[in-house]
Design a protein around this motif. Structure first.
Motif, mmCIF file in Angstrom:
data_model
loop_
_atom_site.group_PDB
_atom_site.id
_atom_site.type_symbol
_atom_site.label_atom_id
_atom_site.label_comp_id
_atom_site.label_asym_id
_atom_site.label_seq_id
_atom_site.Cartn_x
_atom_site.Cartn_y
_atom_site.Cartn_z
ATOM 1 N N ALA A 1 0.897 -1.351 -0.009
ATOM 2 C CA ALA A 1 0.137 -0.140 -0.089
ATOM 3 C C ALA A 1 0.948 1.360 -0.082
ATOM 4 C CB ALA A 1 -0.949 -0.102 1.231
ATOM 5 N N VAL A 2 1.891 1.250 0.751
ATOM 6 C CA VAL A 2 2.768 2.690 0.997
ATOM 7 C C VAL A 2 3.287 3.116 -0.417
ATOM 8 C CG1 VAL A 2 4.342 3.861 2.219
ATOM 9 C CG2 VAL A 2 2.984 2.128 3.351
ATOM 10 N N PRO A 3 3.934 2.332 -0.960
ATOM 11 C CA PRO A 3 4.641 2.652 -2.157
ATOM 12 C C PRO A 3 3.349 3.438 -3.374
ATOM 13 C CG PRO A 3 5.682 0.881 -1.945
ATOM 14 C CD PRO A 3 4.424 1.151 -0.860
ATOM 15 N N GLN B 204 10.020 8.267 -2.682
ATOM 16 C CA GLN B 204 11.368 7.561 -1.592
ATOM 17 C C GLN B 204 11.464 7.813 -0.105
ATOM 18 O OE1 GLN B 204 15.471 7.737 -3.413
ATOM 19 N NE2 GLN B 204 14.330 7.829 -5.478
ATOM 20 N N LEU B 205 10.491 8.728 0.253
ATOM 21 C CA LEU B 205 10.177 8.737 1.891
ATOM 22 C C LEU B 205 10.062 7.461 2.211
ATOM 23 C CD1 LEU B 205 7.888 12.043 1.816
ATOM 24 C CD2 LEU B 205 10.103 11.679 2.797
ATOM 25 N N PHE B 206 9.517 6.580 1.466
ATOM 26 C CA PHE B 206 9.147 5.018 2.065
ATOM 27 C C PHE B 206 10.705 4.576 2.251
ATOM 28 C CE2 PHE B 206 8.776 0.603 0.591
ATOM 29 C CZ PHE B 206 8.070 -0.045 1.590
ATOM 30 N N GLN B 207 11.459 4.512 1.335
ATOM 31 C CA GLN B 207 12.761 3.850 1.575
ATOM 32 C C GLN B 207 13.619 4.918 2.891
ATOM 33 O OE1 GLN B 207 14.227 1.515 0.480
ATOM 34 N NE2 GLN B 207 16.268 1.452 0.752
ATOM 35 N N SER C 285 12.361 6.380 5.228
ATOM 36 C CA SER C 285 11.815 5.731 6.582
ATOM 37 C C SER C 285 12.283 4.366 6.932
ATOM 38 C CB SER C 285 10.208 5.845 6.541
ATOM 39 O OG SER C 285 9.793 7.007 6.234
ATOM 40 N N THR C 286 12.326 3.713 6.020
ATOM 41 C CA THR C 286 12.852 2.280 6.411
ATOM 42 C C THR C 286 14.143 2.371 6.865
ATOM 43 O OG1 THR C 286 11.499 1.235 4.466
ATOM 44 C CG2 THR C 286 13.010 -0.004 5.121
ATOM 45 N N CYS C 287 15.214 3.159 5.889
ATOM 46 C CA CYS C 287 16.594 3.063 6.339
ATOM 47 C C CYS C 287 16.593 3.761 7.881
ATOM 48 C CB CYS C 287 17.294 4.120 5.403
ATOM 49 S SG CYS C 287 17.326 3.379 3.883
ATOM 50 N N LEU C 288 15.741 4.903 8.062
ATOM 51 C CA LEU C 288 15.922 5.321 9.507
ATOM 52 C C LEU C 288 15.543 4.373 10.483
ATOM 53 C CD1 LEU C 288 14.441 8.911 8.875
ATOM 54 C CD2 LEU C 288 16.551 8.506 9.690
ATOM 55 N N GLY C 289 14.450 3.204 10.075
ATOM 56 C CA GLY C 289 14.192 2.268 11.093
ATOM 57 C C GLY C 289 15.364 1.307 11.290
ATOM 58 N N VAL C 290 15.952 1.034 10.327
ATOM 59 C CA VAL C 290 16.876 0.117 10.322
ATOM 60 C C VAL C 290 18.400 0.938 11.344
ATOM 61 C CG1 VAL C 290 18.773 -0.837 8.966
ATOM 62 C CG2 VAL C 290 16.745 -0.993 8.211
ATOM 63 N N LEU C 291 18.266 1.883 11.039
ATOM 64 C CA LEU C 291 19.540 2.644 11.809
ATOM 65 C C LEU C 291 18.912 2.819 13.401
ATOM 66 C CD1 LEU C 291 22.080 4.350 11.830
ATOM 67 C CD2 LEU C 291 20.485 6.372 11.421
ATOM 68 N N TRP D 25 11.559 0.017 -5.347
ATOM 69 C CA TRP D 25 9.879 0.387 -5.303
ATOM 70 C C TRP D 25 9.688 1.466 -5.997
ATOM 71 C CZ3 TRP D 25 8.152 -3.605 -2.813
ATOM 72 C CH2 TRP D 25 8.925 -4.341 -1.771
ATOM 73 N N LEU D 26 10.192 2.486 -6.237
ATOM 74 C CA LEU D 26 9.725 3.713 -7.084
ATOM 75 C C LEU D 26 9.322 3.176 -8.585
ATOM 76 C CD1 LEU D 26 9.220 6.508 -7.691
ATOM 77 C CD2 LEU D 26 11.536 6.763 -8.189
ATOM 78 N N VAL D 27 10.128 2.704 -9.047
ATOM 79 C CA VAL D 27 9.951 2.357 -10.630
ATOM 80 C C VAL D 27 8.766 1.385 -10.904
ATOM 81 C CG1 VAL D 27 10.669 1.277 -12.789
ATOM 82 C CG2 VAL D 27 12.200 2.940 -11.150
#
Length: 462
Positions: free
Chosen positions: A104-106, A123-126, A128-134, A358-360
């Motif tokens: 849903a999010v992308p 790319q806010l999706f990616q 946010s994911t990266c921030l979550g991982v960090l 995810w974007l493309v």
């Protein structure tokens, strides 16, 4: 964490303590341990199809809320786990959350964003994911010092972002595309005017209505996705890009970076700290991609990052071939070199295959197959994620440094695929992407205007 391994994976804990008695590549080769990791992705794969139905019939917002509930319950089960079964059931519920969210999010972001900044917004999706991982890496670094229940805190804290996701989801407006698809035209126009900041949205709204009428005429969106005119979207968006995203080897490095760094001779704390460094590199890369993807385009990021990733994988393989695997701790200089080049790899992936994977796909599917297409993206992504997660440690044990050369070979194939078969999609309105296929040297044979008819429920074409 040792406290976690003692309870659930005592064999792995014992093998870990016998550091000098075996080849370091095989220290964590345990299929139950990798099943714990990959069960998340098998569950996401299964849930993607249910998520497709909810996303299409009930809207993008409904899928986001379902994902949040699954995340919350899964995190509670994992934190309270008394045995392997509870752990894996909790992981599966987290997987359901991933299936709904990635579906849903992308789509939500691509449909809400104006064409000129769609790449950055998606790319806010990616990011946010990266921030979550960090953040997760730093949480692990802190909770690893809390004995013996730090691992429970680490897994239980996942309820906090789940609550944010649910509460935030309640306040989200539905996308104009989804509202039109549900027949709520007046509300759709109101939302479109609000997110565009102007009442002059006649042309865009007319495109949405036309696309929705075509979408409603489709009885079987998954079957339509297999039709000749949708061949480029199927091959590029639903199959190749999500598969290649995992075959880059990035998730293997990300999932198991604490394990890799521990195997390379770093201590337990240093391993988590090194993983936090790679997580930080991922955030920086996502910010670079957000800033420049709508300026330089998707292809440029795919191609230049591909070259970097190939060089890094070869360098890692050569270093390990020369210096690693005899049961001895690596020299400090070699260890630092490996961390640096892995960070370079993360920076390359994090501005290319990570976000663009995810974007493309989210921007190339027409509305009538968009939800089905995104399900295929999530499904293929999760198949390859789970396979890589399940196979990486055993491959590291048997292929040793050769596993990194294997990934380098995959990246060469991926980069050539993008060079020859993906047209540039930057700043092209989402409902006009199909025109790119009609002009492409290869795809035009499948997407000529006369074959671009849409099959109705009665079998006729328009």
């Amino acid at each position: 964490m040792d406290d976690f391994l003692k309870i659930f994976f005592p064999e792995v804990y014992k093998r870990k303590q016998e550091h000098l008695k075996e080849t370091d590549y095989c220290k964590y080769d345990n299929q139950i341990l990798t099943l714990f990791t990959s069960s998340l992705y098998f569950a996401a794969l299964i849930s993607a199809f249910g998520a497709s139905h909810i996303t299409r019939k009930k809207g993008r917002k409904a899928s986001i809320l379902c994902g949040a509930v699954s995340f919350f319950v899964g995190a509670v089960l994992n934190a309270a786990a008394k045995n392997i079964a509870m752990l894996i059931i909790g992981r599966c519920l987290l997987g359901f959350g991933i299936g709904f969210s990635n579906q849903a999010v992308p789509l939500y972001l691509s449909e809400m964003a104006p064409a000129k900044i769609r790449g950055a917004v998606n790319q806010l999706f990616q990011l946010s994911t990266c921030l979550g991982v960090l953040i997760a890496n730093f949480v692990n670094y802190g909770t690893a010092k809390i004995h013996p229940w730090g691992w429970r805190l680490s897994l239980g804290i996942a309820t906090i972002p789940a609550m944010f996701m649910f509460i935030g989801g309640l306040f989200l407006p539905e996308t104009p595309n989804s509202l039109v698809e549900q027949g709520k035209l007046e509300k759709a126009r109101q939302v479109l005017e609000k997110v565009r900041g102007t009442t002059r949205v006649d042309a865009e709204f007319a495109d949405l209505v036309d696309a929705s009428n075509a979408a409603r005429a489709i009885k079987h969106p998954f079957r339509n996705l297999l039709s000749r005119k949708n061949r480029p979207q199927l091959v590029i968006g639903a199959l190749a890009i999500p598969a290649f995203q995992q075959l880059s080897g990035m998730n293997s490095i990300l999932f198991y970076s604490p394990v890799i760094f521990q195997s390379l001779g770093f201590g337990s704390g240093a391993a988590l700290y090194s993983s936090a460094i790679t997580g930080g590199a991922l955030v920086v890369a996502a910010l670079i991609s957000m800033t420049f993807v709508d300026k330089f385009g998707r292809r440029a990021f795919f191609l230049e990052a591909g070259v970097e990733m190939i060089c890094v994988m070869v360098a890692v393989a050569i270093t390990l071939a020369l210096k690693f695997g005899q049961g001895v701790i690596l020299p400090k200089g070699i260890g630092i070199f490996l961390v640096i080049i892995i960070c370079i790899f993360v920076l390359a992936y994090g501005r290319s295959w990570g976000p663009l994977g995810w974007l493309v796909p989210s921007e190339i599917f027409p509305l009538e197959t968009r939800s089905a297409g995104q399900s295929m993206v999530v499904c293929v992504n999760m198949i390859f994620t789970s396979l890589i997660a399940q196979c990486f440690l055993v491959s590291l044990c048997h292929l040793k440094y050769g596993v990194f050369l294997l990934f380098a070979g995959f990246i060469i194939i991926m980069t050539c695929f993008i060079y020859f078969l993906l047209p540039e999609t930057k700043q092209v309105p989402i409902e006009e992407i199909y025109l790119l296929w009609e002009k492409h040297w290869f795809w035009k044979r499948y997407c000529s205007s006369e074959e671009n008819g849409i099959e109705l429920k009665n079998g006729d074409k328009v």
